[in-house]
Write a protein that holds these residues in place. Structure first.
Motif, PDB file in Angstrom:
ATOM      1  N   GLY A 192       0.755  -1.336   0.134  1.00  0.00           N
ATOM      2  CA  GLY A 192       0.128   0.037  -0.163  1.00  0.00           C
ATOM      3  C   GLY A 192       0.631   1.081  -0.057  1.00  0.00           C
ATOM      4  O   GLY A 192       0.162   2.120  -0.856  1.00  0.00           O
ATOM      5  N   PRO A 193       1.724   1.412   0.944  1.00  0.00           N
ATOM      6  CA  PRO A 193       2.577   2.824   1.018  1.00  0.00           C
ATOM      7  C   PRO A 193       3.539   2.989  -0.335  1.00  0.00           C
ATOM      8  O   PRO A 193       3.960   3.903  -0.569  1.00  0.00           O
ATOM      9  CB  PRO A 193       3.515   2.554   2.207  1.00  0.00           C
ATOM     10  CG  PRO A 193       2.596   1.502   3.011  1.00  0.00           C
ATOM     11  CD  PRO A 193       2.033   0.673   2.021  1.00  0.00           C
ATOM     12  N   PHE A 194       3.699   1.891  -1.065  1.00  0.00           N
ATOM     13  CA  PHE A 194       4.829   1.836  -2.520  1.00  0.00           C
ATOM     14  C   PHE A 194       4.075   3.072  -3.237  1.00  0.00           C
ATOM     15  O   PHE A 194       2.904   3.166  -3.577  1.00  0.00           O
ATOM     16  CB  PHE A 194       4.744   0.734  -2.879  1.00  0.00           C
ATOM     17  CG  PHE A 194       5.796  -0.302  -2.200  1.00  0.00           C
ATOM     18  CD1 PHE A 194       7.367  -0.469  -2.749  1.00  0.00           C
ATOM     19  CD2 PHE A 194       5.455  -0.920  -1.226  1.00  0.00           C
ATOM     20  CE1 PHE A 194       8.119  -1.160  -1.997  1.00  0.00           C
ATOM     21  CE2 PHE A 194       6.491  -1.839  -0.511  1.00  0.00           C
ATOM     22  CZ  PHE A 194       7.569  -1.931  -0.711  1.00  0.00           C
ATOM     23  N   GLY A 195       4.980   3.748  -4.064  1.00  0.00           N
ATOM     24  CA  GLY A 195       4.935   4.669  -5.054  1.00  0.00           C
ATOM     25  C   GLY A 195       4.820   3.921  -6.355  1.00  0.00           C
ATOM     26  O   GLY A 195       5.120   2.697  -6.683  1.00  0.00           O
ATOM     27  N   GLU A 196       4.068   4.787  -7.291  1.00  0.00           N
ATOM     28  CA  GLU A 196       3.806   4.335  -8.586  1.00  0.00           C
ATOM     29  C   GLU A 196       5.130   3.783  -9.358  1.00  0.00           C
ATOM     30  O   GLU A 196       5.100   2.703  -9.745  1.00  0.00           O
ATOM     31  CB  GLU A 196       3.285   5.325  -9.482  1.00  0.00           C
ATOM     32  CG  GLU A 196       2.816   4.877 -10.988  1.00  0.00           C
ATOM     33  CD  GLU A 196       2.358   6.023 -11.745  1.00  0.00           C
ATOM     34  OE1 GLU A 196       2.644   6.090 -12.898  1.00  0.00           O
ATOM     35  OE2 GLU A 196       1.297   6.603 -11.153  1.00  0.00           O
ATOM     36  N   PRO A 197       6.338   4.548  -9.252  1.00  0.00           N
ATOM     37  CA  PRO A 197       7.547   3.677  -9.890  1.00  0.00           C
ATOM     38  C   PRO A 197       8.038   2.674  -9.219  1.00  0.00           C
ATOM     39  O   PRO A 197       8.468   1.765 -10.020  1.00  0.00           O
ATOM     40  CB  PRO A 197       8.474   4.783  -9.781  1.00  0.00           C
ATOM     41  CG  PRO A 197       7.676   6.256  -9.263  1.00  0.00           C
ATOM     42  CD  PRO A 197       6.500   5.705  -8.608  1.00  0.00           C
TER      43      PRO A 197
END
Length: 182
Positions: free
Chosen positions: A32-37
């Protein structure tokens, strides 16, 4: 391989990645906390390991099997890692002006690449509680309405894959919602 197959495979990849309890920065474990890249890079690596050629780039975010699929991604999180409602969380989908970072703007860019790729798709990676404290359904329907009616974006049929039981306390349900551009 159809676009619905691609969405299913990506949902399975994200669920498998989540089950490893990955940690992004100082946030709670889970995807969940991961960014798009970071997520798109992980998707590309896992697709390639499974024999499906994939690479990340600026526009589109992900290219699969040479020039077969071009996909633009957006992440939608109504709540932050701390359990508080995120401010302006729906802007990632609905800001209807070219040149910004919304999924609507990405659709315009992707639509301009119609002679380069066989298939062009949009993919929202969304998170909800179980049961949802804020449902993503009104946002998804609003996106479709603005894209089709107001902006003339040739959205195909919506395809969705949902995965329950994510490890993060706030991002418990994964919703991968995609549209192929006609």
């Amino acid at each position: 391989m159809s676009y619905s197959d691609v969405v299913r495979i990506i949902a399975d990849i994200l669920k498998a990645f989540d089950s490893t309890r990955p940690v992004h920065k100082t946030f709670s474990p889970g995807i969940g906390p991961f960014g798009e890249p970071q997520l798109v890079r992980e998707i590309a690596q896992r697709l390639t390991r499974n024999g499906i050629q994939a690479k990340t780039q600026q526009t589109p975010d992900l290219v699969i099997q040479g020039s077969v699929f071009a996909i633009e991604f957006k992440i939608v999180r109504p709540f932050g890692d701390n359990g508080k409602e995120a401010e302006n969380w729906s802007v990632n989908m609905l800001h209807p002006y070219p040149g910004n970072v919304s999924l609507l703007a990405d659709a315009l860019k992707l639509n301009g690449l119609n002679n380069v790729f066989q298939h062009r798709g949009l993919l929202m990676i969304g998170y909800e509680h179980n049961p949802p404290r804020i449902s993503l359904d009104p946002l998804i329907r609003s996106f479709e309405l603005i894209a089709k009616v107001e902006m003339g974006i040739p959205l195909g049929q919506r395809v969705e894959e949902k995965r329950d039981g994510l490890v993060h306390p706030e991002h418990q349900v994964l919703r991968c919602v995609g549209w192929e551009l006609n």
